[in-house]
Design a protein around this motif. Sequence first.
Motif, PDB file in Angstrom:
ATOM      1  N   PHE B 298      24.585-142.948  47.334  1.00 19.37           N
ATOM      2  CA  PHE B 298      25.404-144.159  47.256  1.00 19.37           C
ATOM      3  C   PHE B 298      24.669-145.208  46.404  1.00 19.37           C
ATOM      4  CE2 PHE B 298      26.328-148.343  49.509  1.00 19.37           C
ATOM      5  CZ  PHE B 298      27.500-148.592  48.818  1.00 19.37           C
ATOM      6  N   GLY B 299      23.367-145.266  46.544  1.00 17.99           N
ATOM      7  CA  GLY B 299      22.548-146.196  45.763  1.00 17.99           C
ATOM      8  C   GLY B 299      22.144-145.643  44.398  1.00 17.99           C
ATOM      9  N   SER B 300      22.747-144.508  43.982  1.00 20.90           N
ATOM     10  CA  SER B 300      22.462-143.866  42.678  1.00 20.90           C
ATOM     11  C   SER B 300      20.979-143.545  42.511  1.00 20.90           C
ATOM     12  CB  SER B 300      22.928-144.757  41.511  1.00 20.90           C
ATOM     13  OG  SER B 300      24.308-145.008  41.598  1.00 20.90           O
ATOM     14  N   ASP B 301      20.307-143.258  43.627  1.00 24.93           N
ATOM     15  CA  ASP B 301      18.859-143.033  43.613  1.00 24.93           C
ATOM     16  C   ASP B 301      18.561-141.529  43.678  1.00 24.93           C
ATOM     17  OD1 ASP B 301      16.145-142.907  44.070  1.00 24.93           O
ATOM     18  OD2 ASP B 301      16.189-144.043  45.944  1.00 24.93           O
ATOM     19  N   PRO B 302      17.945-140.963  42.634  1.00 24.10           N
ATOM     20  CA  PRO B 302      17.619-139.526  42.639  1.00 24.10           C
ATOM     21  C   PRO B 302      16.413-139.243  43.535  1.00 24.10           C
ATOM     22  CG  PRO B 302      17.076-140.511  40.509  1.00 24.10           C
ATOM     23  CD  PRO B 302      17.514-141.632  41.396  1.00 24.10           C
ATOM     24  N   ASN B 303      16.531-139.582  44.819  1.00 21.63           N
ATOM     25  CA  ASN B 303      15.431-139.471  45.775  1.00 21.63           C
ATOM     26  C   ASN B 303      15.334-138.030  46.257  1.00 21.63           C
ATOM     27  OD1 ASN B 303      13.617-139.734  47.898  1.00 21.63           O
ATOM     28  ND2 ASN B 303      14.389-141.768  48.452  1.00 21.63           N
ATOM     29  N   TRP B 304      14.743-137.154  45.432  1.00 15.19           N
ATOM     30  CA  TRP B 304      14.716-135.727  45.728  1.00 15.19           C
ATOM     31  C   TRP B 304      13.871-135.420  46.970  1.00 15.19           C
ATOM     32  CZ3 TRP B 304       9.932-133.663  45.931  1.00 15.19           C
ATOM     33  CH2 TRP B 304       8.905-134.342  45.257  1.00 15.19           C
ATOM     34  N   GLY B 305      12.970-136.323  47.334  1.00 12.63           N
ATOM     35  CA  GLY B 305      12.166-136.109  48.542  1.00 12.63           C
ATOM     36  C   GLY B 305      13.053-135.986  49.777  1.00 12.63           C
ATOM     37  N   ARG B 306      14.153-136.745  49.795  1.00  9.49           N
ATOM     38  CA  ARG B 306      15.082-136.650  50.925  1.00  9.49           C
ATOM     39  C   ARG B 306      15.830-135.319  50.909  1.00  9.49           C
ATOM     40  NH1 ARG B 306      17.779-142.719  51.460  1.00  9.49           N
ATOM     41  NH2 ARG B 306      15.808-143.851  51.710  1.00  9.49           N
ATOM     42  N   ILE B 307      16.102-134.810  49.712  1.00 11.28           N
ATOM     43  CA  ILE B 307      16.754-133.489  49.614  1.00 11.28           C
ATOM     44  C   ILE B 307      15.795-132.423  50.138  1.00 11.28           C
ATOM     45  CG2 ILE B 307      17.721-131.785  48.012  1.00 11.28           C
ATOM     46  CD1 ILE B 307      18.528-134.190  46.198  1.00 11.28           C
ATOM     47  N   ALA B 308      14.520-132.531  49.772  1.00  6.92           N
ATOM     48  CA  ALA B 308      13.509-131.569  50.258  1.00  6.92           C
ATOM     49  C   ALA B 308      13.388-131.653  51.779  1.00  6.92           C
ATOM     50  CB  ALA B 308      12.166-131.849  49.591  1.00  6.92           C
ATOM     51  N   MET B 309      13.362-132.878  52.301  1.00  4.82           N
ATOM     52  CA  MET B 309      13.281-133.078  53.754  1.00  4.82           C
ATOM     53  C   MET B 309      14.483-132.429  54.440  1.00  4.82           C
ATOM     54  SD  MET B 309      14.836-135.056  56.302  1.00  4.82           S
ATOM     55  CE  MET B 309      15.564-136.503  55.500  1.00  4.82           C
ATOM     56  N   ALA B 310      15.670-132.692  53.881  1.00  4.83           N
ATOM     57  CA  ALA B 310      16.889-132.174  54.517  1.00  4.83           C
ATOM     58  C   ALA B 310      16.892-130.647  54.537  1.00  4.83           C
ATOM     59  CB  ALA B 310      18.128-132.700  53.787  1.00  4.83           C
ATOM     60  N   LEU B 311      16.594-130.032  53.412  1.00  6.25           N
ATOM     61  CA  LEU B 311      16.697-128.570  53.386  1.00  6.25           C
ATOM     62  C   LEU B 311      15.583-127.898  54.176  1.00  6.25           C
ATOM     63  CD1 LEU B 311      14.661-126.973  51.186  1.00  6.25           C
ATOM     64  CD2 LEU B 311      16.111-128.165  49.568  1.00  6.25           C
ATOM     65  N   GLY B 312      14.505-128.623  54.418  1.00  3.52           N
ATOM     66  CA  GLY B 312      13.433-128.083  55.244  1.00  3.52           C
ATOM     67  C   GLY B 312      13.846-127.894  56.698  1.00  3.52           C
ATOM     68  N   ARG B 313      14.968-128.504  57.081  1.00  2.88           N
ATOM     69  CA  ARG B 313      15.483-128.324  58.437  1.00  2.88           C
ATOM     70  C   ARG B 313      16.331-127.069  58.574  1.00  2.88           C
ATOM     71  NH1 ARG B 313      19.255-131.921  59.934  1.00  2.88           N
ATOM     72  NH2 ARG B 313      19.519-132.946  57.921  1.00  2.88           N
ATOM     73  N   ALA B 314      16.642-126.428  57.452  1.00  2.00           N
ATOM     74  CA  ALA B 314      17.577-125.299  57.487  1.00  2.00           C
ATOM     75  C   ALA B 314      16.999-124.106  58.235  1.00  2.00           C
ATOM     76  CB  ALA B 314      17.927-124.885  56.063  1.00  2.00           C
ATOM     77  N   GLU B 315      17.865-123.393  58.918  1.00  2.00           N
ATOM     78  CA  GLU B 315      17.456-122.141  59.530  1.00  2.00           C
ATOM     79  C   GLU B 315      17.702-121.027  58.513  1.00  2.00           C
ATOM     80  OE1 GLU B 315      19.582-121.991  63.214  1.00  2.00           O
ATOM     81  OE2 GLU B 315      18.626-123.840  63.880  1.00  2.00           O
ATOM     82  N   ALA B 316      16.899-121.022  57.492  1.00  2.00           N
ATOM     83  CA  ALA B 316      17.050-120.076  56.388  1.00  2.00           C
ATOM     84  C   ALA B 316      15.693-119.904  55.739  1.00  2.00           C
ATOM     85  CB  ALA B 316      18.049-120.625  55.368  1.00  2.00           C
ATOM     86  N   GLU B 317      15.582-118.830  54.947  1.00  3.46           N
ATOM     87  CA  GLU B 317      14.321-118.585  54.274  1.00  3.46           C
ATOM     88  C   GLU B 317      14.106-119.630  53.181  1.00  3.46           C
ATOM     89  OE1 GLU B 317      14.091-114.557  52.827  1.00  3.46           O
ATOM     90  OE2 GLU B 317      12.142-114.942  51.892  1.00  3.46           O
ATOM     91  N   ILE B 318      12.939-120.239  53.147  1.00  6.21           N
ATOM     92  CA  ILE B 318      12.593-121.232  52.131  1.00  6.21           C
ATOM     93  C   ILE B 318      11.119-121.057  51.776  1.00  6.21           C
ATOM     94  CG2 ILE B 318      12.153-123.698  51.783  1.00  6.21           C
ATOM     95  CD1 ILE B 318      14.686-124.136  53.590  1.00  6.21           C
ATOM     96  N   ASP B 319      10.809-121.084  50.493  1.00  4.97           N
ATOM     97  CA  ASP B 319       9.417-121.074  50.053  1.00  4.97           C
ATOM     98  C   ASP B 319       9.221-122.302  49.176  1.00  4.97           C
ATOM     99  OD1 ASP B 319       7.022-120.771  48.679  1.00  4.97           O
ATOM    100  OD2 ASP B 319       7.190-118.587  48.575  1.00  4.97           O
ATOM    101  N   VAL B 320       8.505-123.287  49.715  1.00  2.00           N
ATOM    102  CA  VAL B 320       8.385-124.576  49.038  1.00  2.00           C
ATOM    103  C   VAL B 320       7.791-124.417  47.640  1.00  2.00           C
ATOM    104  CG1 VAL B 320       7.370-126.880  49.181  1.00  2.00           C
ATOM    105  CG2 VAL B 320       8.167-125.756  51.246  1.00  2.00           C
ATOM    106  N   ASP B 321       6.915-123.458  47.463  1.00  2.00           N
ATOM    107  CA  ASP B 321       6.271-123.299  46.156  1.00  2.00           C
ATOM    108  C   ASP B 321       7.216-122.723  45.097  1.00  2.00           C
ATOM    109  OD1 ASP B 321       3.879-124.366  47.045  1.00  2.00           O
ATOM    110  OD2 ASP B 321       3.224-122.431  47.853  1.00  2.00           O
ATOM    111  N   LYS B 322       8.267-122.029  45.545  1.00  5.22           N
ATOM    112  CA  LYS B 322       9.240-121.479  44.589  1.00  5.22           C
ATOM    113  C   LYS B 322      10.430-122.417  44.347  1.00  5.22           C
ATOM    114  CE  LYS B 322       8.358-116.597  45.599  1.00  5.22           C
ATOM    115  NZ  LYS B 322       8.856-115.414  46.343  1.00  5.22           N
ATOM    116  N   LEU B 323      10.616-123.331  45.263  1.00  7.25           N
ATOM    117  CA  LEU B 323      11.778-124.218  45.266  1.00  7.25           C
ATOM    118  C   LEU B 323      11.854-125.122  44.031  1.00  7.25           C
ATOM    119  CD1 LEU B 323      14.036-125.429  47.181  1.00  7.25           C
ATOM    120  CD2 LEU B 323      12.248-126.946  48.062  1.00  7.25           C
ATOM    121  N   GLU B 324      13.074-125.252  43.476  1.00  9.98           N
ATOM    122  CA  GLU B 324      13.316-126.236  42.421  1.00  9.98           C
ATOM    123  C   GLU B 324      14.494-127.117  42.801  1.00  9.98           C
ATOM    124  OE1 GLU B 324      12.216-123.366  38.677  1.00  9.98           O
ATOM    125  OE2 GLU B 324      13.730-124.927  38.353  1.00  9.98           O
TER     126      GLU B 324
END
Lengths: 385, 385
Positions: B298-324
């Motif tokens: 809403f604030g037009s802020d590309p705050n990707w840290g919040r996207i990383a935080m959000a997806l880290g809650r997923a019950e799915a396979e995630i590898d932070v080092d491979k993530l883009e």
Amino acid sequence: MSVTGPAGFRAAGVAAGIKASGDRDLALVVNDGPGQAAAGVFTTNKVKAAPVLWSRQVLQERRLRAVVLNSGGANACTGPEGFQDTHATAEKVAEVLGTGAIEVAVCSTGLIGERLPMDAVRSGVDAAARALDGSEQAATDAAHAVLTTDTKAKQATGQGEGWSIGGFVKGAGMLAPNLATMLSVLTTDAVIDGENLDKALRAATRVTFDRLDVDGGTSTNDTVLVLASGASGVEPSLAEFTALLTSVSQDLVRQLQADAEGATKAIDITVRGAASEADAVHIGRIIAEDNLVKTALFGSDPNWGRIAMALGRAEAEIDVDKLEIATNGVTLFAGGTKARDRAEADLSGRDIEIVVDLHLGEHEATILTTDLSHGYVEENSAYSS
Amino acid sequence: MSVTGPAGFRAAGVAAGIKASGDRDLALVVNDGPGQAAAGVFTTNKVKAAPVLWSRQVLQERRLRAVVLNSGGANACTGPEGFQDTHATAEKVAEVLGTGAIEVAVCSTGLIGERLPMDAVRSGVDAAARALDGSEQAATDAAHAVLTTDTKAKQATGQGEGWSIGGFVKGAGMLAPNLATMLSVLTTDAVIDGENLDKALRAATRVTFDRLDVDGGTSTNDTVLVLASGASGVEPSLAEFTALLTSVSQDLVRQLQADAEGATKAIDITVRGAASEADAVHIGRIIAEDNLVKTALFGSDPNWGRIAMALGRAEAEIDVDKLEIATNGVTLFAGGTKARDRAEADLSGRDIEIVVDLHLGEHEATILTTDLSHGYVEENSAYSS
């Protein structure tokens, strides 16, 4: 007195220059013993900040000499270099205290994705070490140094017979904080070993920090640490210790709820009559995280239909015909249909109590949350945090 | 032309007096055949409105002569009396059309927990039956009669070779609408039997309506119906029919996204490189439902840290080092750390594209969502709906 209340602890909070504002941004809490038992619980987020990875590792020994905390940067998503920064911070603290880095936990809070200014961190550790002190002021300085969007320092103490617990907290939750991070440090002068301390901490956080849910977000940095000095010479029973630790934790959680971003309401959602405690917690969380419920409550509207809609999404046993929904003591839905007119439930005050009775079993849980207000949108859209 | 575009259909939308505003609030869509195959998909919410319980039941026959829809009341959480009201509505429509109630589906939308004014509903059905017409205007009247907080009617058509599909929709989602209800009626003059119609509808909704997530809420009333008249005499292949049904559904979903309450941004979240399609959908939804992500956008802020935080809650396979993580074409996070400065990603326009590449597999999915704005809070706190 918070963390310096229990005998055997010193603290400090200084302005290290990590925050552009010049506010206090680095805290140190030191356990002078004689005991050094410690325990910690950490975020369940799969994206874990460097300080979480570090502190979880050192806590395997269940011993800590000190905790260093900074605001102004979460040191999350910062790669191997970020982990080295955390390691270097622990090494620096170990050096000034004459101990090993493995006895130093690290906590960070602030914007995700930026490296910490390590020169500022290092000189801040020196300044904090010089300022270390067992006074009430030192504890308050430390509690201030970890704040981000919090509007006030949050501290609590609890008194046992000849021993005590103190602690501070920043942020807004354990499994669902409203901003970058929830950090808490608790201290005690009780005589307790690491294993029991760990048991007590898990038992206490499960029913306190874990039941605050402001907006469903789980931080990359969430940490609760407890350090025991044994300086009182008193060894309470595990049950007694756990009870006081729970009480102090709950005091801190209430302060988090009150100071959550943009909150105009303190909302307690009690789910009772559940087939299991897990069902009760899950249903409470579903309601707490529902934006239509949260906006209705911001508008002081006892819109129980939205509560029914929200809980219908739960992966739990529900029988609509047995379900009862009450707000502030007025049962609005029962027997599968409207029970009383919602105009009878006055939600205009700050405190709101929602009780959902599933009438399916004996279990219950209460989730604490807040409303979704213009203030929340403003704080989280206008500023990067 | 929407629902009256395909041959064999008539529609009407009238002001029955259910809404206090006096706006159109009752719609009728009639299939004059020769075929009467039909299929439907319904809310997964455990709290199901009376019209959902009814329509799901009658759809077991995979035949419908008509659909009657009302706004001004969801008829949810209204007990056995509410179900009787739905039944009586279907009976009334059956009577005026000279058919059986089992061939009439019912949809309702509006406030949960209130009974419908049945006298108004009954006289509204009479008025709608008199107004039934195969014109474009009649379809538009019907599309208007189901609106609640929608700001405009939403209709779409698709053209096959000698056959077509038309439809309208109101609300904002299938599994996660932003208000009381998402309702959609689709019509076709293709020759297709009930079983294939059902297959095509499930395939189409799975990748269209099911991938819109405005605020995580799932209504008690969500319904998508498709009626086939066979009046074109043309029998497309199932693949051909499914493709066009998917395309028309997606057109309607884009209109829902554009008209969602308070939305200032249309946000597409694509998760690729997932180990499974289910993981991709789950991670996309977690990001779409995160209030910290939504307020940042809403604030037009590309705050990707919040996207990383959000997806880290997923019950799915995630590898932070491979993530883009990329926003509007600029990769901001890669290799476990910041890739480019977020100032390089311009999110000031209405359309925002977030691409998360997990680099773990071949699967992908796109979730459509909107931002969390002051307008959303205003609409949902100031009015009961």
